[in-house]
Motif scaffolding. Structure first.
Motif, mmCIF file in Angstrom:
data_model
loop_
_atom_site.group_PDB
_atom_site.id
_atom_site.type_symbol
_atom_site.label_atom_id
_atom_site.label_comp_id
_atom_site.label_asym_id
_atom_site.label_seq_id
_atom_site.Cartn_x
_atom_site.Cartn_y
_atom_site.Cartn_z
ATOM 1 N N PHE A 1 -3.370 -0.975 -6.764
ATOM 2 C CA PHE A 1 -3.287 -0.137 -7.972
ATOM 3 C C PHE A 1 -4.586 -0.074 -8.773
ATOM 4 C CE2 PHE A 1 1.312 -0.826 -7.298
ATOM 5 C CZ PHE A 1 1.761 0.483 -7.418
ATOM 6 N N LEU A 2 -5.492 -1.052 -8.577
ATOM 7 C CA LEU A 2 -6.729 -1.027 -9.378
ATOM 8 C C LEU A 2 -7.553 0.250 -9.200
ATOM 9 C CD1 LEU A 2 -8.181 -4.661 -9.476
ATOM 10 C CD2 LEU A 2 -7.987 -3.087 -11.424
ATOM 11 N N PRO A 3 -7.677 0.786 -7.971
ATOM 12 C CA PRO A 3 -8.498 2.002 -7.847
ATOM 13 C C PRO A 3 -8.035 3.120 -8.790
ATOM 14 C CG PRO A 3 -8.101 1.070 -5.693
ATOM 15 C CD PRO A 3 -7.247 0.274 -6.655
ATOM 16 N N ALA A 4 -6.724 3.278 -8.958
ATOM 17 C CA ALA A 4 -6.233 4.326 -9.874
ATOM 18 C C ALA A 4 -6.599 3.974 -11.313
ATOM 19 C CB ALA A 4 -4.717 4.482 -9.731
ATOM 20 N N MET A 5 -6.481 2.708 -11.690
ATOM 21 C CA MET A 5 -6.843 2.301 -13.062
ATOM 22 C C MET A 5 -8.345 2.494 -13.297
ATOM 23 S SD MET A 5 -4.574 -1.100 -13.828
ATOM 24 C CE MET A 5 -2.795 -1.022 -14.048
ATOM 25 N N ILE A 6 -9.146 2.213 -12.268
ATOM 26 C CA ILE A 6 -10.599 2.385 -12.389
ATOM 27 C C ILE A 6 -10.918 3.869 -12.611
ATOM 28 C CG2 ILE A 6 -12.771 2.251 -11.077
ATOM 29 C CD1 ILE A 6 -11.547 -0.366 -9.790
ATOM 30 N N THR A 7 -10.260 4.738 -11.867
ATOM 31 C CA THR A 7 -10.474 6.180 -12.044
ATOM 32 C C THR A 7 -10.040 6.624 -13.442
ATOM 33 O OG1 THR A 7 -10.043 6.477 -9.701
ATOM 34 C CG2 THR A 7 -9.939 8.457 -11.060
ATOM 35 N N GLN A 8 -8.889 6.123 -13.888
ATOM 36 C CA GLN A 8 -8.374 6.487 -15.231
ATOM 37 C C GLN A 8 -9.222 5.895 -16.359
ATOM 38 O OE1 GLN A 8 -3.861 5.607 -13.665
ATOM 39 N NE2 GLN A 8 -4.474 4.626 -15.531
ATOM 40 N N LYS A 9 -9.883 4.768 -16.040
ATOM 41 C CA LYS A 9 -10.559 3.934 -17.045
ATOM 42 C C LYS A 9 -9.562 3.401 -18.091
ATOM 43 C CE LYS A 9 -15.359 5.482 -16.723
ATOM 44 N NZ LYS A 9 -15.243 6.259 -15.502
ATOM 45 N N HIS B 1 -1.685 -21.945 -10.495
ATOM 46 C CA HIS B 1 -3.077 -22.062 -10.932
ATOM 47 C C HIS B 1 -3.913 -20.946 -10.281
ATOM 48 C CE1 HIS B 1 -2.170 -26.034 -12.599
ATOM 49 N NE2 HIS B 1 -3.401 -26.083 -13.071
ATOM 50 N N ALA B 2 -3.651 -20.659 -9.010
ATOM 51 C CA ALA B 2 -4.417 -19.608 -8.318
ATOM 52 C C ALA B 2 -4.226 -18.252 -8.990
ATOM 53 C CB ALA B 2 -3.990 -19.545 -6.850
ATOM 54 N N VAL B 3 -3.007 -17.995 -9.440
ATOM 55 C CA VAL B 3 -2.733 -16.717 -10.125
ATOM 56 C C VAL B 3 -3.623 -16.566 -11.363
ATOM 57 C CG1 VAL B 3 -0.967 -15.578 -11.556
ATOM 58 C CG2 VAL B 3 -0.370 -16.402 -9.281
ATOM 59 N N THR B 4 -3.833 -17.656 -12.093
ATOM 60 C CA THR B 4 -4.650 -17.536 -13.314
ATOM 61 C C THR B 4 -6.115 -17.289 -12.963
ATOM 62 O OG1 THR B 4 -5.055 -19.913 -13.578
ATOM 63 C CG2 THR B 4 -3.083 -19.048 -14.606
ATOM 64 N N GLY B 5 -6.593 -17.866 -11.846
ATOM 65 C CA GLY B 5 -7.980 -17.619 -11.433
ATOM 66 C C GLY B 5 -8.191 -16.162 -11.070
ATOM 67 N N LEU B 6 -7.243 -15.614 -10.340
ATOM 68 C CA LEU B 6 -7.317 -14.194 -9.951
ATOM 69 C C LEU B 6 -7.277 -13.309 -11.190
ATOM 70 C CD1 LEU B 6 -7.310 -12.471 -7.353
ATOM 71 C CD2 LEU B 6 -4.817 -12.529 -7.427
ATOM 72 N N ASP C 1 0.836 -1.213 0.000
ATOM 73 C CA ASP C 1 0.000 0.000 0.000
ATOM 74 C C ASP C 1 0.869 1.261 0.000
ATOM 75 O OD1 ASP C 1 -2.264 -1.543 -0.038
ATOM 76 O OD2 ASP C 1 -2.820 -1.192 2.056
ATOM 77 N N GLN C 2 1.930 1.223 0.787
ATOM 78 C CA GLN C 2 2.837 2.382 0.860
ATOM 79 C C GLN C 2 3.523 2.608 -0.496
ATOM 80 O OE1 GLN C 2 6.267 1.705 3.246
ATOM 81 N NE2 GLN C 2 6.504 3.867 3.801
ATOM 82 N N PHE C 3 3.916 1.507 -1.124
ATOM 83 C CA PHE C 3 4.552 1.582 -2.450
ATOM 84 C C PHE C 3 3.587 2.212 -3.464
ATOM 85 C CE2 PHE C 3 5.286 -0.933 -6.494
ATOM 86 C CZ PHE C 3 6.349 -0.148 -6.943
ATOM 87 N N ALA C 4 2.339 1.746 -3.452
ATOM 88 C CA ALA C 4 1.360 2.281 -4.415
ATOM 89 C C ALA C 4 1.136 3.779 -4.164
ATOM 90 C CB ALA C 4 0.045 1.509 -4.303
ATOM 91 N N ARG C 5 1.067 4.162 -2.896
ATOM 92 C CA ARG C 5 0.877 5.595 -2.596
ATOM 93 C C ARG C 5 2.067 6.395 -3.115
ATOM 94 N NH1 ARG C 5 -1.325 3.777 2.297
ATOM 95 N NH2 ARG C 5 0.656 4.044 3.390
ATOM 96 N N ALA C 6 3.276 5.846 -2.954
ATOM 97 C CA ALA C 6 4.482 6.556 -3.421
ATOM 98 C C ALA C 6 4.459 6.700 -4.940
ATOM 99 C CB ALA C 6 5.734 5.806 -2.978
ATOM 100 N N ALA D 1 -1.032 -6.263 -4.916
ATOM 101 C CA ALA D 1 -0.666 -5.205 -5.883
ATOM 102 C C ALA D 1 -1.897 -4.798 -6.691
ATOM 103 C CB ALA D 1 0.454 -5.690 -6.796
ATOM 104 N N ALA D 2 -2.719 -5.771 -7.083
ATOM 105 C CA ALA D 2 -3.946 -5.429 -7.816
ATOM 106 C C ALA D 2 -4.855 -4.577 -6.935
ATOM 107 C CB ALA D 2 -4.655 -6.709 -8.259
ATOM 108 N N ARG D 3 -4.959 -4.964 -5.669
ATOM 109 C CA ARG D 3 -5.818 -4.220 -4.728
ATOM 110 C C ARG D 3 -5.331 -2.776 -4.567
ATOM 111 N NH1 ARG D 3 -4.983 -3.363 0.677
ATOM 112 N NH2 ARG D 3 -6.809 -3.110 2.003
#
Ligand SMILES: NC(=O)c1ccc[n+]([C@@H]2O[C@H](COP(=O)([O-])OP(=O)(O)OC[C@H]3O[C@@H](n4cnc5c(N)ncnc54)[C@H](O)[C@@H]3O)[C@@H](O)[C@H]2O)c1
Length: 257
Positions: free
Chosen positions: A115-123, A150-155, A61-66, A111-113
């Motif tokens: 960074f996704l909010p910024a991508m959602i805002t950007q569309k 296998h779990a990575v592909t489901g996500l 979370d700190q990395f994403a904020r930076a 990482a998805a959790r």
């Protein structure tokens, strides 16, 4: 003009191996690259390096904020990191199971959790996850690593279908045998590396082990607008290994001549 001209691209696990090769290619394709890793990078690459354990929620979370504070956006998120673990289930250590799932799967989720909010805002945005040949088919040698991939592909598929309508794509690469520190450390007989590499090669229709740059070019393709209609897929980079059911050398017909 590069394939990623002026794109802000984050590579998690970019200090060496496939991640480093991809970060370097992204730079040469015009991206502004930020690398994160638990190790110091083998070479300077990108504009910024951030030391972190990618399986730790507060660090991510700190990395994403930076990153978002500095660049104001994110165009590409490449989660490359992973660790290997070979053990048969009866002999395996449950603590290692948790560690592999934390490093290989939870890191991708965190990482998805973050960074996704910024991508959602950007569309917009392209996410690339790291699976494996072991994330497509079962393998006897490393079932816990295999399950994590296998779990990575489901996500990845769930993110792809959830956010496609917002212009966000998510895919994964599934490498076969790539010559990196991880592959060499996983070899069962390190005294006879050439013999073991030869045995590995016999399973590959293209009859060779790949270099990290050959995965990097596929990741850059998926990250770029060239893949604008590709989402929700696992792309094997495996010399044809998943194309058939027999060992690669059984497909060769030169012995018939
Ligand atoms: N090499 C292969 O044959 C192969 C095949 C299929 C899939 N893969 C996958 O490709 C990815 C890269 O593999 P590689 O062969 O380049 O391995 P590598 O060990 O050379 O590189 C992995 C990188 O991830 C980093 N990392 C590990 N744990 C971390 C953590 N907790 N936080 C942050 N960074 C961390 C490492 O420091 C390293 O820089 C892995 O996910 C691996 O499972 C590799």
């Amino acid at each position: 003009m590069g394939k990623l001209e002026n794109k802000v691209a984050v590579v998690v696990g970019g200090a060496r191996g496939i991640g480093l090769a991809t970060a370097r290619l992204m730079v040469s394709e015009g991206a502004r690259v930020i690398v994160a890793d638990i190790l110091e990078p083998e070479q300077d690459v990108g504009e910024l390096f951030h030391a972190l354990d990618a399986s730790d929620v507060d660090s991510v979370d700190q990395f994403a904020r930076a990153v978002l504070g500095e660049y104001g956006r994110i165009d590409v998120l490449y989660n490359n990191l992973g660790i290997h673990y070979s053990a048969q289930i009866p002999e395996s250590d449950p603590d290692e199971f948790d560690r592999v799932m934390r490093v290989n799967v939870k890191s991708h989720y965190l990482a998805a959790r973050a960074f996704l909010p910024a991508m959602i805002t950007q569309k917009s945005g392209s996410i690339v996850f790291m699976s494996s040949h072991g994330g497509i088919a079962g393998r006897p040698s490393d079932p816990i690593y295999n399950a994590s991939k296998h779990a990575v592909t489901g996500l990845m598929r769930s993110i792809a279908v959830a956010y496609a309508h917002l212009g966000i794509r998510c895919n994964a690469v599934a490498p076969g045998a790539i010559d990196t520190p991880m592959l060499r450390a996983a070899l069962p007989d390190r005294q006879n590396v050439d013999d073991v590499m030869g045995a590995l090669t016999a399973n590959i229709p293209l009859a060779r082990i790949a270099q990290p740059e050959e995965v990097a070019s596929v990741v850059v393709f998926l990250a770029s607008e060239e893949a604008s209609y590709v989402t929700g897929h696992v792309i094997p980079v495996d010399g044809g290994r998943m194309a058939g059911v027999m060992p690669g050398n059984r497909y060769r017909t030169d012995h018939l001549n």
